[in-house]
Design a protein around this motif. Structure first.
Motif, PDB file in Angstrom:
ATOM      1  N   ALA A 191     -15.815  -4.760  30.404  1.00 21.39           N
ATOM      2  CA  ALA A 191     -14.458  -5.000  29.903  1.00 21.39           C
ATOM      3  C   ALA A 191     -13.719  -3.668  29.869  1.00 21.39           C
ATOM      4  O   ALA A 191     -14.343  -2.603  29.769  1.00 21.39           O
ATOM      5  N   HIS A 192     -12.409  -3.752  29.915  1.00 20.16           N
ATOM      6  CA  HIS A 192     -11.595  -2.534  29.787  1.00 20.16           C
ATOM      7  C   HIS A 192     -10.275  -2.902  29.118  1.00 20.16           C
ATOM      8  O   HIS A 192      -9.839  -4.062  29.159  1.00 20.16           O
ATOM      9  N   PRO A 193      -9.624  -1.952  28.459  1.00 18.48           N
ATOM     10  CA  PRO A 193      -8.434  -2.270  27.648  1.00 18.48           C
ATOM     11  C   PRO A 193      -7.312  -2.931  28.436  1.00 18.48           C
ATOM     12  O   PRO A 193      -6.670  -3.864  27.941  1.00 18.48           O
ATOM     13  N   ALA A 253      -4.256  -7.970  29.673  1.00 14.43           N
ATOM     14  CA  ALA A 253      -3.762  -8.947  30.647  1.00 14.43           C
ATOM     15  C   ALA A 253      -4.364 -10.324  30.404  1.00 14.43           C
ATOM     16  O   ALA A 253      -3.688 -11.354  30.531  1.00 14.43           O
ATOM     17  N   GLU A 254      -5.640 -10.377  30.047  1.00  7.11           N
ATOM     18  CA  GLU A 254      -6.285 -11.661  29.754  1.00  7.11           C
ATOM     19  C   GLU A 254      -5.656 -12.335  28.529  1.00  7.11           C
ATOM     20  O   GLU A 254      -5.466 -13.561  28.513  1.00  7.11           O
ATOM     21  N   ARG A 255      -5.326 -11.560  27.535  1.00  5.16           N
ATOM     22  CA  ARG A 255      -4.665 -12.144  26.359  1.00  5.16           C
ATOM     23  C   ARG A 255      -3.314 -12.741  26.732  1.00  5.16           C
ATOM     24  O   ARG A 255      -2.963 -13.851  26.297  1.00  5.16           O
ATOM     25  N   ALA A 256      -2.563 -12.016  27.552  1.00  8.39           N
ATOM     26  CA  ALA A 256      -1.236 -12.500  27.946  1.00  8.39           C
ATOM     27  C   ALA A 256      -1.327 -13.792  28.743  1.00  8.39           C
ATOM     28  O   ALA A 256      -0.574 -14.748  28.504  1.00  8.39           O
ATOM     29  N   LEU A 257      -2.250 -13.859  29.693  1.00  9.04           N
ATOM     30  CA  LEU A 257      -2.397 -15.066  30.494  1.00  9.04           C
ATOM     31  C   LEU A 257      -2.980 -16.209  29.659  1.00  9.04           C
ATOM     32  O   LEU A 257      -2.568 -17.367  29.803  1.00  9.04           O
ATOM     33  N   PRO A 306      -0.257   1.040  28.120  1.00 12.61           N
ATOM     34  CA  PRO A 306      -0.648   2.090  29.057  1.00 12.61           C
ATOM     35  C   PRO A 306      -1.763   1.619  29.990  1.00 12.61           C
ATOM     36  O   PRO A 306      -2.602   0.790  29.623  1.00 12.61           O
ATOM     37  N   LEU A 307      -1.740   2.134  31.204  1.00  5.98           N
ATOM     38  CA  LEU A 307      -2.790   1.849  32.183  1.00  5.98           C
ATOM     39  C   LEU A 307      -3.974   2.773  31.922  1.00  5.98           C
ATOM     40  O   LEU A 307      -3.852   3.991  32.014  1.00  5.98           O
ATOM     41  N   ALA A 323      -4.814  -5.486  37.057  1.00  5.81           N
ATOM     42  CA  ALA A 323      -4.592  -6.137  35.766  1.00  5.81           C
ATOM     43  C   ALA A 323      -3.262  -5.688  35.161  1.00  5.81           C
ATOM     44  O   ALA A 323      -2.511  -6.499  34.596  1.00  5.81           O
ATOM     45  N   TRP A 324      -2.942  -4.411  35.283  1.00  3.33           N
ATOM     46  CA  TRP A 324      -1.674  -3.888  34.770  1.00  3.33           C
ATOM     47  C   TRP A 324      -0.497  -4.493  35.543  1.00  3.33           C
ATOM     48  O   TRP A 324       0.516  -4.882  34.957  1.00  3.33           O
ATOM     49  N   LEU A 325      -0.645  -4.603  36.874  1.00  3.38           N
ATOM     50  CA  LEU A 325       0.418  -5.199  37.679  1.00  3.38           C
ATOM     51  C   LEU A 325       0.593  -6.678  37.368  1.00  3.38           C
ATOM     52  O   LEU A 325       1.701  -7.220  37.475  1.00  3.38           O
ATOM     53  N   LEU A 326      -0.494  -7.355  36.990  1.00  2.00           N
ATOM     54  CA  LEU A 326      -0.362  -8.743  36.566  1.00  2.00           C
ATOM     55  C   LEU A 326       0.534  -8.838  35.337  1.00  2.00           C
ATOM     56  O   LEU A 326       1.408  -9.720  35.258  1.00  2.00           O
ATOM     57  N   MET A 327       0.344  -7.960  34.381  1.00  4.52           N
ATOM     58  CA  MET A 327       1.193  -7.990  33.188  1.00  4.52           C
ATOM     59  C   MET A 327       2.652  -7.751  33.547  1.00  4.52           C
ATOM     60  O   MET A 327       3.551  -8.371  32.979  1.00  4.52           O
ATOM     61  N   ARG A 328       2.895  -6.873  34.501  1.00  7.40           N
ATOM     62  CA  ARG A 328       4.266  -6.677  34.988  1.00  7.40           C
ATOM     63  C   ARG A 328       4.825  -7.985  35.536  1.00  7.40           C
ATOM     64  O   ARG A 328       5.951  -8.389  35.233  1.00  7.40           O
ATOM     65  N   GLY A 329       4.013  -8.689  36.347  1.00  3.49           N
ATOM     66  CA  GLY A 329       4.474  -9.938  36.942  1.00  3.49           C
ATOM     67  C   GLY A 329       4.720 -11.027  35.926  1.00  3.49           C
ATOM     68  O   GLY A 329       5.661 -11.817  36.057  1.00  3.49           O
TER      69      GLY A 329
END
Length: 318
Positions: A28-30, A35-39, A5-6, A204-210
């Motif tokens: 920091a924010h959730p 997104a940082e973990r994914a990258l 969730p955003l 950050a949420w859109l990065l996870m989408r990408g």
């Protein structure tokens, strides 16, 4: 799995009077942490997000270097990088440019590579750089973790303009740094929170989408770019062609770049790169005599290769 969730909250309550994992968005924010973990998993290190690629660059050099330090930066890299370093010269930050296909010069405190360079598409000698005593940063924006994971080749930091391939849809302004050393990451994170060069939850949420489609997009862009290079090499009106053999970014020279860039119908005449839609522009407008006047940079999107070639061919021959 779908995207988390955003969470746009700017604050989170204390837990029995103590700070929890999240308490104020500037620290920091959730959504950013996810997104940082994914990258970080993709690049093999600890990732930190910033409001732009330039913001990430600023944070790295100001967090890690002292006045009087010198950066050895790759010749022909993204022009905004040495431009920013010149801006910071007033605070005692020096830089020298060097041919990144060979070893970095002695007496520098940070080695700044680009793999491949933009728009000349040279690749650095990562082995020679890793043997240098100074920390090594690799701007891998154009390679992406799909084609290169610099931390596996001895680099200490990786930088991305996540606006480009990582996000991939030309709707995100975002930067990222991935660190090998947790202590380096902690220092940059500390500087980020104090300076406010932070990434908001929405990008950050859109990065996870990408990131979910990154490999599919980059593989397709690489296949198309390689075929366009093959056809450009056979065209009599095309001069020097630059392509590192992978990725969706290439450049080539023509006699009248302005005419060609304004004659395409499918390829957008626009700046930036790494999106699902192809873009092309003359870099001379931005970089002046640093690049040949006829140099065109083409970022290949997801369109059909024959459609792109027909557009390029008619523009070159217009």
């Amino acid at each position: 799995m779908g995207l988390p969730p955003l969470d746009r909250s700017t604050l989170w309550p204390y837990e029995d009077g103590e700070l929890g994992e999240f308490y104020y968005q500037r620290y920091a924010h959730p959504t950013g942490a996810a997104a940082e973990r994914a990258l970080g998993e993709l690049d093999g290190g600890e990732a930190l997000l910033f409001s732009s690629g330039a913001g990430a660059t600023t944070a790295v050099v100001l967090a890690l270097l002292e006045p009087g330090a010198t950066i050895a930066v790759a010749e022909g890299c993204y022009y905004g990088t040495p431009t920013l370093f010149r801006e910071l010269a007033r605070w005692g930050l020096n830089h020298v440019e060097f041919d990144q296909t060979g070893p970095p010069p002695d007496g520098v405190q940070l080695v700044w590579l680009e793999a491949p360079s933009n728009p000349f598409l040279t690749m650095p000698d990562l082995e020679a750089a890793a043997a240098h005593p100074a920390p090594v940063l690799v701007d891998a924006t154009a390679a992406t973790p799909i084609h290169l994971r610099p931390l596996e080749h001895g680099a200490d930091l990786v930088l991305h303009s996540a606006t480009k391939y990582l996000s991939g849809h030309s709707d995100v302004l975002l930067g990222a740094v991935v660190c090998r050393n947790p202590e380096t990451a902690a220092r940059i994170r500390e500087f980020r929170s104090r300076s406010g060069i932070v990434a908001a939850p929405d990008p950050a949420w859109l990065l996870m989408r990408g990131l979910k489609t990154l490999e599919l997009r980059v593989r397709r862009q690489t296949e198309t770019a390689a075929e366009l290079v093959r056809r450009l090499e056979a065209h009599p009106q095309v001069e020097t062609i630059r392509y590192p053999g992978f990725g969706g970014l290439l450049s080539f020279d023509v006699s009248d770049a302005r005419r060609v860039e304004t004659s395409t119908r499918v390829i957008r005449n626009a700046t930036s790169l790494g999106g699902v839609e192809s873009t092309m522009e003359s870099r001379h407008r931005w970089e002046g005599d640093r690049v040949p006047e006829g140099l065109l940079r083409l970022s290949v999107g997801l369109e059909d290769v024959d459609e792109l070639w027909a557009d390029l061919k008619q523009a070159i021959e217009a």
